[in-house]
Scaffold this active site. Structure first.
Site, PDB file in Angstrom:
ATOM      1  N   GLY A  76    -115.498 -57.644 -44.086  1.00  0.00           N
ATOM      2  CA  GLY A  76    -114.116 -57.195 -43.977  1.00  0.00           C
ATOM      3  C   GLY A  76    -113.171 -58.253 -44.491  1.00  0.00           C
ATOM      4  O   GLY A  76    -113.533 -59.445 -44.558  1.00  0.00           O
ATOM      5  N   GLN A  85    -105.426 -62.861 -45.553  1.00  0.00           N
ATOM      6  CA  GLN A  85    -106.485 -63.802 -45.945  1.00  0.00           C
ATOM      7  C   GLN A  85    -106.484 -64.104 -47.435  1.00  0.00           C
ATOM      8  O   GLN A  85    -107.129 -65.053 -47.877  1.00  0.00           O
ATOM      9  CB  GLN A  85    -107.870 -63.255 -45.555  1.00  0.00           C
ATOM     10  N   CYS A 135    -115.643 -65.775 -39.674  1.00  0.00           N
ATOM     11  CA  CYS A 135    -114.479 -65.385 -40.468  1.00  0.00           C
ATOM     12  C   CYS A 135    -114.496 -66.155 -41.791  1.00  0.00           C
ATOM     13  O   CYS A 135    -114.744 -67.357 -41.793  1.00  0.00           O
ATOM     14  CB  CYS A 135    -113.195 -65.694 -39.699  1.00  0.00           C
ATOM     15  N   LEU A 136    -114.208 -65.443 -42.885  1.00  0.00           N
ATOM     16  CA  LEU A 136    -114.174 -66.096 -44.198  1.00  0.00           C
ATOM     17  C   LEU A 136    -113.085 -67.163 -44.256  1.00  0.00           C
ATOM     18  O   LEU A 136    -113.149 -68.071 -45.075  1.00  0.00           O
ATOM     19  CB  LEU A 136    -113.945 -65.053 -45.303  1.00  0.00           C
ATOM     20  N   HIS A 179    -111.370 -57.400 -35.406  1.00  0.00           N
ATOM     21  CA  HIS A 179    -111.224 -58.717 -36.046  1.00  0.00           C
ATOM     22  C   HIS A 179    -110.208 -58.640 -37.192  1.00  0.00           C
ATOM     23  O   HIS A 179    -109.306 -59.483 -37.293  1.00  0.00           O
ATOM     24  CB  HIS A 179    -112.597 -59.174 -36.547  1.00  0.00           C
ATOM     25  N   GLU A 180    -110.344 -57.624 -38.040  1.00  0.00           N
ATOM     26  CA  GLU A 180    -109.440 -57.507 -39.196  1.00  0.00           C
ATOM     27  C   GLU A 180    -108.018 -57.183 -38.768  1.00  0.00           C
ATOM     28  O   GLU A 180    -107.051 -57.720 -39.322  1.00  0.00           O
ATOM     29  CB  GLU A 180    -109.941 -56.440 -40.173  1.00  0.00           C
ATOM     30  N   HIS A 228    -106.014 -60.104 -37.778  1.00  0.00           N
ATOM     31  CA  HIS A 228    -105.462 -60.887 -38.898  1.00  0.00           C
ATOM     32  C   HIS A 228    -104.046 -60.422 -39.242  1.00  0.00           C
ATOM     33  O   HIS A 228    -103.205 -61.214 -39.675  1.00  0.00           O
ATOM     34  CB  HIS A 228    -106.343 -60.747 -40.139  1.00  0.00           C
TER      35      HIS A 228
HETATM   36 NI    NI Z   1    -111.540 -62.979 -40.448  1.00  0.00          NI
END
Ligand code: NI
Length: 167
Positions: A44, A49, A86-87, A128-129, A132
């Site tokens: 995701g 991000q 998380c990226l 999670h997304e 953000h």
């Molecule tokens: Ni993330």
């Protein structure tokens, strides 16, 4: 590939603005985000991000890519602790308690009202997304954040041998 912003970048802490128009520009950004997500081996990605403070999320939990504009959690139930990555927080992970199942309403690429209900990886990914979009990172919810180095020897790791993808 778009540059993925890392923890410490102020854009990750902003409350993102709603997408007013689903137009050529926002659809192009969504397509580039999907490409970036795949190249980074994530499940995701949220627009903040990649430095765009708008309410746009893409994900793929194995059923193909989904694009969400202005997603909102409309229902949730249960409670489950899962590993999250998380990226934007590379090399780290933590065990986070969240509702097990969530229902999310959003606009799709054509501006149609859609609804998705998910548990497991999908439920976790959605929460999670969407966090953000409100300037939140999973590390805010963590009692302890682990590094991958420590993970190699941790008992928690041994109980969770499947490597989770980052979001
Ligand atoms: Ni993330």
């Amino acid at each position: 590939m778009l540059e993925i912003r890392k923890d410490g970048d102020p854009v990750l802490r902003q409350v993102a603005k709603p997408v007013a128009n689903i137009d050529e520009n926002s659809l192009k950004l969504a397509a580039e985000m999907i490409k970036t997500m795949y190249e980074a081996d994530g499940v995701g990605l949220a627009a903040p991000q990649v430095g765009e403070s708008i309410r746009l999320v893409v994900y793929d939990v194995g059923d193909g890519p989904v694009t969400m504009f202005n997603p909102v959690v409309t229902d949730s139930e249960g409670l489950l602790e899962c590993e999250e990555r998380c990226l934007s927080v590379p090399g780290k992970y933590a065990f986070i308690a969240r509702p097990e199942t969530v229902e999310v309403r959003y606009l799709d690429r054509s501006g149609r009202h859609c609804k998705v209900k998910g548990d497991g990886l999908l439920g976790r990914c959605l929460q999670h997304e969407l966090d953000h979009l409100d300037g939140k990172l999973y590390t805010d919810l963590a009692k302890e954040v682990f590094t991958d180095e420590r993970a190699k020897n941790s008992t928690e790791r041994a109980k969770n041998p499947v490597k989770e993808k980052s979001r």
